[in-house]
Design a protein around this motif. Structure first.
Motif, PDB file in Angstrom:
ATOM      1  N   GLU A 298       0.352   4.198  -2.706  1.00 47.39           N
ATOM      2  CA  GLU A 298       0.044   5.574  -2.296  1.00 47.39           C
ATOM      3  C   GLU A 298       1.021   6.562  -2.914  1.00 47.39           C
ATOM      4  N   GLN A 299       2.314   6.229  -2.884  1.00 47.87           N
ATOM      5  CA  GLN A 299       3.321   7.103  -3.486  1.00 47.87           C
ATOM      6  C   GLN A 299       3.127   7.194  -4.997  1.00 47.87           C
ATOM      7  N   ALA A 300       2.751   6.072  -5.608  1.00 47.80           N
ATOM      8  CA  ALA A 300       2.508   6.070  -7.055  1.00 47.80           C
ATOM      9  C   ALA A 300       1.329   6.964  -7.413  1.00 47.80           C
ATOM     10  N   CYS A 301       0.295   6.964  -6.582  1.00 47.04           N
ATOM     11  CA  CYS A 301      -0.868   7.835  -6.818  1.00 47.04           C
ATOM     12  C   CYS A 301      -0.459   9.302  -6.779  1.00 47.04           C
ATOM     13  N   TRP A 302       0.333   9.668  -5.764  1.00 51.34           N
ATOM     14  CA  TRP A 302       0.775  11.052  -5.656  1.00 51.34           C
ATOM     15  C   TRP A 302       1.677  11.434  -6.823  1.00 51.34           C
ATOM     16  N   ASP A 303       2.530  10.510  -7.254  1.00 53.13           N
ATOM     17  CA  ASP A 303       3.386  10.789  -8.405  1.00 53.13           C
ATOM     18  C   ASP A 303       2.559  11.037  -9.666  1.00 53.13           C
TER      19      ASP A 303
ATOM     20  N   TYR B 103       0.872  14.388  -9.391  1.00 55.91           N
ATOM     21  CA  TYR B 103       1.887  15.440  -9.551  1.00 55.91           C
ATOM     22  C   TYR B 103       2.192  15.665 -11.033  1.00 55.91           C
TER      23      TYR B 103
ATOM     24  N   ARG C  50       9.434  11.539 -12.275  1.00 52.17           N
ATOM     25  CA  ARG C  50       8.204  12.276 -12.546  1.00 52.17           C
ATOM     26  C   ARG C  50       8.468  13.664 -13.128  1.00 52.17           C
TER      27      ARG C  50
ATOM     28  N   GLY D  30       7.712   6.708 -13.231  1.00 52.00           N
ATOM     29  CA  GLY D  30       7.061   6.608 -11.930  1.00 52.00           C
ATOM     30  C   GLY D  30       5.549   6.628 -12.080  1.00 52.00           C
TER      31      GLY D  30
ATOM     32  N   TRP E 200       0.807  -1.223   0.000  1.00 53.46           N
ATOM     33  CA  TRP E 200       0.000   0.000   0.000  1.00 53.46           C
ATOM     34  C   TRP E 200       0.841   1.275   0.000  1.00 53.46           C
ATOM     35  N   PRO E 201       1.921   1.388   0.805  1.00 52.21           N
ATOM     36  CA  PRO E 201       2.744   2.607   0.718  1.00 52.21           C
ATOM     37  C   PRO E 201       3.273   2.857  -0.689  1.00 52.21           C
ATOM     38  N   LEU E 202       3.595   1.776  -1.410  1.00 55.31           N
ATOM     39  CA  LEU E 202       4.076   1.896  -2.787  1.00 55.31           C
ATOM     40  C   LEU E 202       2.973   2.448  -3.687  1.00 55.31           C
TER      41      LEU E 202
END
Length: 248
Positions: free
Chosen positions: A14-19, A22, A93, A174, A10-12
């Motif tokens: 979540e970071q992918a969603c933000w990337d 962005y 990104r 990313g 999940w942390p992976l």
């Protein structure tokens, strides 16, 4: 995939969603800033336009058409040198924003052109009769009256950019596309790949809903289908003045 495995990933995700957000956010901003004046210029320089210049219109139109016809994956490769000169790298990104924005500018410009062409010509004539110059017409008539369609066009551009950003993941940009390729495809974690697809579907649905809602709100507040009160009042006053002159 078990809940324990999903929690570990999940942390992976979540970071992918933000990337992804962005990349898409900055690319959309640049596309609007670059595509809006380009689309308006295509209308102004066309035959019968306020700044009629057939040669310039044809040149700009051809450049836009060539840029739009290039597949995004080829555009990314072709712009690698340019991307490296701006960002210092071709992966990540920040690097992905360059081809994303360049690919989106001509796409959005054509949407702007279509939206502006649908503005009532009578409103333009009304402002011209009151001594308004080209900049006044663009600022007071063309952009405000086409705003609902411009919002819809921006929504379409954002949705297209989300798809492009997923494609950019194949070259290390990313985001969710990168997760789907590296984990879902290369490591045979099919469940994770389908989760990324589901996340993309939800994000696109939310953006489409928000864009449609904003466009409908602008219509109700007086966009193209609304009353445009001040301009139409001025036209009515002009007509009344002309009738009085005829009677006198």
């Amino acid at each position: 995939m078990t809940w324990a495995e999903l929690s570990a990933r999940w942390p992976l995700l979540e970071q992918a969603c933000w990337d992804t957000l962005y990349m898409v956010g900055w690319s959309t901003f640049i596309a609007v800033v670059g595509g809006l004046p380009l689309g308006v210029l295509l209308v102004l320089t066309d035959r019968g336009g306020l700044l009629q210049n057939v040669v310039a219109n044809k040149v700009i139109g051809q450049v836009v058409n060539v840029a739009r016809s290039m597949p995004f994956i080829i555009l990314m490769v072709a712009l690698m040198g340019f991307t490296r000169s701006i960002t210092g790298t071709t992966i990540g990104r920040e690097a992905a924003i360059v081809p994303l924005a360049i690919g989106a500018i001509p796409f959005f410009a054509r949407l702007v052109e279509t939206a502006v062409r649908e503005v009532d010509g009578g409103l333009v004539e009304a402002v011209q009769s009151m001594g308004g110059n080209t900049w006044t017409i663009v600022r007071k008539v063309l952009v405000p009256e086409s705003l609902p369609s411009l919002i819809a066009g921006t929504t379409t551009t954002i949705v297209a950019l989300i798809g492009y950003s997923a494609m950019a993941g194949t070259v290390g940009a990313g985001g969710l596309g990168d997760i789907a390729i590296r984990y879902g495809y290369q490591r045979f974690e099919t469940d994770l790949m389908w989760i990324t697809v589901a996340i993309l579907a939800v994000v696109i649905s939310l953006i489409q809903f928000a864009g449609d809602f904003a466009a409908r709100s602008m219509h109700r507040r007086g966009g193209r289908s609304g009353p445009a009160p001040r301009l139409r009042l001025l036209r009515a006053k002009e007509a009344a003045t002309a009738d009085v002159g005829k009677v006198a």
